[in-house]
Design an enzyme around this catalytic site. Structure first.
Site, PDB file in Angstrom:
ATOM      1  N   TYR A 206     -61.492  78.255 -30.281  1.00 52.45           N
ATOM      2  CA  TYR A 206     -61.585  77.655 -31.515  1.00 52.45           C
ATOM      3  C   TYR A 206     -62.737  78.095 -32.324  1.00 52.45           C
ATOM      4  O   TYR A 206     -63.419  77.593 -32.809  1.00 52.45           O
ATOM      5  CB  TYR A 206     -61.808  76.140 -31.417  1.00 52.45           C
ATOM      6  CG  TYR A 206     -63.083  75.571 -30.719  1.00 52.45           C
ATOM      7  CD1 TYR A 206     -63.162  76.192 -29.545  1.00 52.45           C
ATOM      8  CD2 TYR A 206     -64.085  74.718 -31.315  1.00 52.45           C
ATOM      9  CE1 TYR A 206     -64.709  75.553 -28.940  1.00 52.45           C
ATOM     10  CE2 TYR A 206     -65.127  74.316 -30.921  1.00 52.45           C
ATOM     11  CZ  TYR A 206     -65.426  74.834 -29.713  1.00 52.45           C
ATOM     12  OH  TYR A 206     -66.578  74.319 -28.938  1.00 52.45           O
TER      13      TYR A 206
ATOM     14  N   HIS B  71     -61.764  72.320 -35.396  1.00 52.65           N
ATOM     15  CA  HIS B  71     -60.422  73.158 -35.302  1.00 52.65           C
ATOM     16  C   HIS B  71     -59.088  72.403 -34.899  1.00 52.65           C
ATOM     17  O   HIS B  71     -58.469  72.868 -34.213  1.00 52.65           O
ATOM     18  CB  HIS B  71     -60.628  74.350 -34.285  1.00 52.65           C
ATOM     19  CG  HIS B  71     -60.045  75.736 -35.048  1.00 52.65           C
ATOM     20  ND1 HIS B  71     -58.669  75.876 -35.144  1.00 52.65           N
ATOM     21  CD2 HIS B  71     -60.582  76.361 -36.047  1.00 52.65           C
ATOM     22  CE1 HIS B  71     -58.548  77.179 -35.923  1.00 52.65           C
ATOM     23  NE2 HIS B  71     -59.797  77.280 -36.180  1.00 52.65           N
TER      24      HIS B  71
HETATM   25  C1  CS2 Z   1     -61.504  78.592 -38.999  1.00 55.84           C
HETATM   26  C2  CS2 Z   1     -60.403  79.687 -39.441  1.00 55.84           C
HETATM   27  O1  CS2 Z   1     -62.852  79.844 -40.579  1.00 55.84           O
HETATM   28  C3  CS2 Z   1     -62.630  78.790 -40.088  1.00 55.84           C
HETATM   29  O2  CS2 Z   1     -63.009  77.602 -40.448  1.00 55.84           O
HETATM   30  O3  CS2 Z   1     -61.214  77.488 -38.818  1.00 55.84           O
HETATM   31  O4  CS2 Z   1     -61.217  80.691 -39.610  1.00 55.84           O
HETATM   32  C4  CS2 Z   1     -59.174  79.731 -38.475  1.00 55.84           C
HETATM   33  O5  CS2 Z   1     -59.292  80.072 -37.398  1.00 55.84           O
HETATM   34  C5  CS2 Z   1     -58.659  81.000 -39.270  1.00 55.84           C
HETATM   35  O6  CS2 Z   1     -58.741  81.018 -40.726  1.00 55.84           O
HETATM   36  C6  CS2 Z   1     -57.179  81.223 -38.870  1.00 55.84           C
HETATM   37  O7  CS2 Z   1     -56.595  82.120 -39.510  1.00 55.84           O
HETATM   38 MG    MG Z   2     -62.158  75.905 -39.763  1.00 56.50          MG
END
Ligand code: CS2
Ligand code: MG
Length: 408
Positions: free
Chosen positions: A160, A217
């Site tokens: 995550y 997440h």
């Molecule tokens: C993540 C995301 O940046 C964030 O906060 O939750 O990066 C996520 O894992 C990705 O955007 C998935 O493409």
């Molecule tokens: Mg995120």
């Protein structure tokens, strides 16, 4: 003035960026980003097959009417692919508008409300010690806000936003070994037992000034999220992100009833209709929509304005899957928005990425300074682009230990 052509490029250094270039009969062109991590060929196809043929011959200055034409004109509205494809068109049309006006975009929104926009970086570690080193590195670089994610003892893989192995400072990234996702194991009980204490240790080590953010997440059930949010209150997080999946928006009420921890949500939303109730009922503190995934600047501004009426601040998604064109559109909104909060920003600046997307935007001491070049202030080098093509890849999926599929 007329649109004469629009080209779609897919590829980039370690990323499948989907880049749109709209050309006009006056030589001015505009650029937009239609990248959807893990589904990149879909936005490219939607643009090429349906949207671009409907763009040719239109006056690019009428960006509102073009937006409405694509939004209302598609009988089956919204959805991530369509909204990201409109988003690329909309941003490219704003880029053209800025170039015609000979002004940076933020001037067209109402000018600057601040000099530099606060950003947060991603610190990550296979374990807590590793994470502490990563946070210390960002603090040394001058960052004032850091998202912290670390491996959980006993959990074989906790993807995550966590580094794969010790010393590996890399973030979750797309796995380019093919279209079938890697499967990872998640355990909410272990996470809930370990993470509040880890967050408290980070606060104790780095002191009261550092803005600490944490991204759950989408992994917890509403009741678990309420318990977790209550427990981490003494850490004084800047925000707790995606404590539960956004599908069940009533879950946010339960969390609110039990905790005052600031909540950030919305990186997977693609229109105002997914966040208007959360904003109006003041169930969140930060709205995380990425500007290009919510139909571009035209629609994002409506969300920002609604949020402003309800004390909700912006925290636009800035994962590395967004190209510098998306980040530039967000940077111009960040310079203007009266209810700006923070911008997620990952060190995009590899030499290859800078060669593909030259710009004068710059980061200094944890603040993003927007360029004064007309329009978005980012160019696109087609010769560089010819070096790249689409690489099949995927984000991981998460399962519980017994095999049950969980939320990534
Ligand atoms: C993540 C995301 O940046 C964030 O906060 O939750 O990066 C996520 O894992 C990705 O955007 C998935 O493409
Ligand atoms: Mg995120």
């Amino acid at each position: 003035m007329k649109i004469t052509d629009a080209k779609v490029f897919v590829g980039g250094p370690g990323k499948n960026y989907v880049t749109l270039k709209i050309e006009t009969d006056q030589g001015v062109y505009g650029l937009g980003d239609a990248t959807i991590n893990g589904r990149e060929t879909m936005t490219a196809t939607y643009l090429r097959d349906y949207l671009v043929p409907n763009l040719i011959g239109r006056d690019p200055r009428n960006s509102e009417d073009i937006w409405q034409f694509f939004y209302r004109g598609a009988y089956f509205r919204r959805g991530p692919i369509a909204m990201a494809a409109f988003g690329a068109i909309d941003v490219a049309l704003w880029d053209i508008k800025g170039k015609l006006a000979n002004m940076p975009l933020y001037q067209l929104f109402g000018g600057k409300s601040r000099e530099g926009a606060l950003v947060y970086a991603h610190a990550t570690g296979a374990d807590l010690e590793d994470l502490m080193d990563s946070v210390a590195w960002y603090v040394e670089q001058g960052y004032k806000a850091v998202r912290v994610q670390c491996g959980i003892p006993g959990m074989p893989s906790a993807s995550y936003g966590v580094a794969d192995s010790k010393g590996d400072n890399r973030n979750y990234i797309t796995d380019f070994s093919g279209i079938r996702p890697k499967e990872e194991i998640w355990d909410s009980e272990r996470y809930m037992r370990y993470m509040p204490g880890a967050l408290a240790e980070i606060r104790a080590r780095f002191g009261p000034e550092l803005k600490i953010l944490h991204d759950v997440h989408h992994r917890l059930l509403p009741r678990e999220a309420a318990e977790f949010a209550k427990e981490v209150e003494p850490v004084r997080l800047y925000w707790l992100e995606d404590p539960t999946p956004a599908d069940d928006q009533d879950a946010l009420k339960l969390i609110r009833q039990h905790s005052t921890v600031p909540l950030a949500i919305g990186e997977v939303f693609n229109s105002i209709w997914e966040c208007n109730k959360l904003i109006e009922n003041e169930l969140i503190d930060f709205i995380r929509v990425p500007v290009t995934h919510v139909g571009g600047i035209t629609h994002a501004r409506r969300i920002v304005d609604l949020a402003g009426l309800h004390n909700v601040r912006t925290g636009f998604h800035g994962a590395p899957s967004h190209s510098p064109l998306c980040m530039a559109a967000q940077a111009h909104l960040n310079a203007w928005a009266p209810n700006f909060g923070i911008q997620e920003y990952l060190v995009l600046g590899t030499p290859e990425c800078d060669a593909l997307f030259p710009s004068e935007h710059r980061m200094d001491q944890g603040l993003f300074h927007v360029s004064d070049a007309p329009g978005l202030g980012v160019d696109f080098d087609e010769t560089e682009a010819a070096r790249y093509s689409y690489e099949p890849g995927s984000l991981p999926v998460a399962r519980l230990e017994d095999g049950t599929l969980w939320n990534y």
